[in-house]
Design a protein around this motif. Structure first.
Motif, PDB file in Angstrom:
ATOM      1  N   GLU A  28      58.360  38.379  34.579  1.00 44.51           N
ATOM      2  CA  GLU A  28      57.770  39.534  33.893  1.00 44.51           C
ATOM      3  C   GLU A  28      56.679  39.108  32.916  1.00 44.51           C
ATOM      4  N   GLU A  29      56.914  38.024  32.187  1.00 42.98           N
ATOM      5  CA  GLU A  29      55.897  37.525  31.252  1.00 42.98           C
ATOM      6  C   GLU A  29      54.620  37.132  31.992  1.00 42.98           C
ATOM      7  N   GLU A  31      53.647  38.165  34.969  1.00 46.47           N
ATOM      8  CA  GLU A  31      53.021  39.361  35.548  1.00 46.47           C
ATOM      9  C   GLU A  31      52.197  40.097  34.500  1.00 46.47           C
ATOM     10  N   ASP A  32      52.687  40.156  33.269  1.00 50.01           N
ATOM     11  CA  ASP A  32      51.901  40.756  32.193  1.00 50.01           C
ATOM     12  C   ASP A  32      50.609  39.983  31.968  1.00 50.01           C
ATOM     13  N   TYR A  33      50.706  38.669  31.951  1.00 48.66           N
ATOM     14  CA  TYR A  33      49.543  37.829  31.702  1.00 48.66           C
ATOM     15  C   TYR A  33      48.535  37.899  32.856  1.00 48.66           C
ATOM     16  N   TYR A  34      49.023  37.722  34.079  1.00 43.95           N
ATOM     17  CA  TYR A  34      48.145  37.712  35.255  1.00 43.95           C
ATOM     18  C   TYR A  34      47.724  39.111  35.706  1.00 43.95           C
ATOM     19  N   GLU A  35      48.438  40.117  35.210  1.00 43.26           N
ATOM     20  CA  GLU A  35      48.183  41.503  35.597  1.00 43.26           C
ATOM     21  C   GLU A  35      48.294  41.717  37.098  1.00 43.26           C
ATOM     22  N   LYS A  36      49.266  41.047  37.686  1.00 40.80           N
ATOM     23  CA  LYS A  36      49.586  41.240  39.107  1.00 40.80           C
ATOM     24  C   LYS A  36      50.988  40.715  39.369  1.00 40.80           C
ATOM     25  N   GLU A  37      51.530  41.124  40.492  1.00 42.82           N
ATOM     26  CA  GLU A  37      52.902  40.745  40.838  1.00 42.82           C
ATOM     27  C   GLU A  37      52.995  39.264  41.170  1.00 42.82           C
TER      28      GLU A  37
END
Length: 97
Positions: A28-29, A31-37
């Motif tokens: 989840e961290e 995904e927030d940073y990369y802005e993708k799954e």
């Protein structure tokens, strides 16, 4: 640390910043940073690589959940990387506006 991918370095930083995170919290961290799954097929093999390299320790929270912590070596590697980066990039708080 020079032989790690950028993704693996990011995994180390996330693990360092959380208190005994489990795989889903790390995912989840990122995904927030990369802005993708981030797919499990990418996450867990890279976590296993960090364990094999002795940078991360994998433990069990319960039968279904593993937790990840930095080893002493992992912490030293992050510190060495930061020192190397500071040679080239000033920390934001000391950079001129």
């Amino acid at each position: 640390m020079h032989d790690l991918t950028g993704f693996q370095r990011d995994l180390l930083y996330v693990i360092a910043g959380l208190d005994e995170p489990h795989g889903l919290a790390i995912k989840e961290e990122l995904e927030d940073y990369y802005e993708k799954e981030i797919h499990h097929g990418r996450l867990y093999p890279n976590l296993d690589t960090l364990v094999e390299k002795g940078l991360v320790e994998k433990g069990e929270k319960d039968r279904r959940t593993n937790v990840y912590t930095l080893t002493r070596r992992g912490r030293r590697e992050i510190q060495a990387r930061r020192e190397w980066e500071y040679q080239y990039v000033e920390p934001a708080e000391s950079a001129p506006a």
